[in-house]
Design an enzyme around this catalytic site. Sequence first.
Site, PDB file in Angstrom:
ATOM      1  N   CYS A   1      41.900  43.333  -3.167  1.00  0.00           N
ATOM      2  CA  CYS A   1      42.497  43.376  -1.889  1.00  0.00           C
ATOM      3  C   CYS A   1      41.832  43.163  -1.209  1.00  0.00           C
ATOM      4  CB  CYS A   1      43.981  43.683  -1.742  1.00  0.00           C
ATOM      5  SG  CYS A   1      43.860  45.773  -1.468  1.00  0.00           S
ATOM      6  N   ASP A  27      42.187  45.500   1.552  1.00  0.00           N
ATOM      7  CA  ASP A  27      42.289  47.079   2.294  1.00  0.00           C
ATOM      8  C   ASP A  27      41.236  47.916   2.570  1.00  0.00           C
ATOM      9  OD1 ASP A  27      44.595  44.651   2.423  1.00  0.00           O
ATOM     10  OD2 ASP A  27      45.902  45.927   1.312  1.00  0.00           O
ATOM     11  N   CYS A  74      48.155  47.602   3.137  1.00  0.00           N
ATOM     12  CA  CYS A  74      49.485  47.162   3.160  1.00  0.00           C
ATOM     13  C   CYS A  74      50.668  48.167   3.132  1.00  0.00           C
ATOM     14  CB  CYS A  74      50.001  46.609   1.376  1.00  0.00           C
ATOM     15  SG  CYS A  74      49.264  47.695   0.137  1.00  0.00           S
ATOM     16  N   CYS A  82      46.464  51.747  -4.992  1.00  0.00           N
ATOM     17  CA  CYS A  82      46.615  51.079  -2.757  1.00  0.00           C
ATOM     18  C   CYS A  82      46.813  53.009  -3.143  1.00  0.00           C
ATOM     19  CB  CYS A  82      47.603  51.086  -2.677  1.00  0.00           C
ATOM     20  SG  CYS A  82      48.575  48.812  -3.063  1.00  0.00           S
TER      21      CYS A  82
HETATM   22 FE1  FES Z   1      45.744  46.437  -0.777  1.00  0.00          FE
HETATM   23 FE2  FES Z   1      47.287  47.894  -0.815  1.00  0.00          FE
HETATM   24  S1  FES Z   1      47.715  45.780  -1.772  1.00  0.00           S
HETATM   25  S2  FES Z   1      45.792  48.563  -0.363  1.00  0.00           S
END
Ligand code: FES
Length: 139
Positions: A34, A36, A59, A103
């Site tokens: 993702c 992140d 997120c 995550c």
């Molecule tokens: Fe990327 Fe949760 S969607 S850490």
Amino acid sequence: MEYTEQVMDHFMNPRNMGEMENPDGVGTVGNAKCGDIMRIYIKVEDNVITDVKFKTFGCGAAIATSSKATELVKGKTLDEALQITNKMVMDSLGGLPPVKVHCSVLAEEALHAAIQDYKDRLEKGEKPASEEDEEVRYV
Ligand code: FES
């Protein structure tokens, strides 16, 4: 599956969120899927994590699990902190929807990276890195 009350609470009122001045260790990891990013800062005294902060570009589930993870490791020895897994963090939040399990890995990995950073610096007698040269490792 929906988010539990505990997850929502930690998402809405994250504990230990923010930056830390002069940390003893910093770990930054990113999720390759993702994109992140999570950064964890620790202060260590006599092998005990006396303070911990996290900062994330991520997120809600990443925020909630990091918040919970920082709560769990505060006051623990480095070895005890290394025993804390993403599963333990998830369980203490009453679980996460299956698509959000990845995550929770960010908090565990960033914490491990921060502890490793602290140990490396201790060995080399170096002060912690500044924000600028902190690199993201994707997991
Ligand atoms: Fe990327 Fe949760 S969607 S850490």
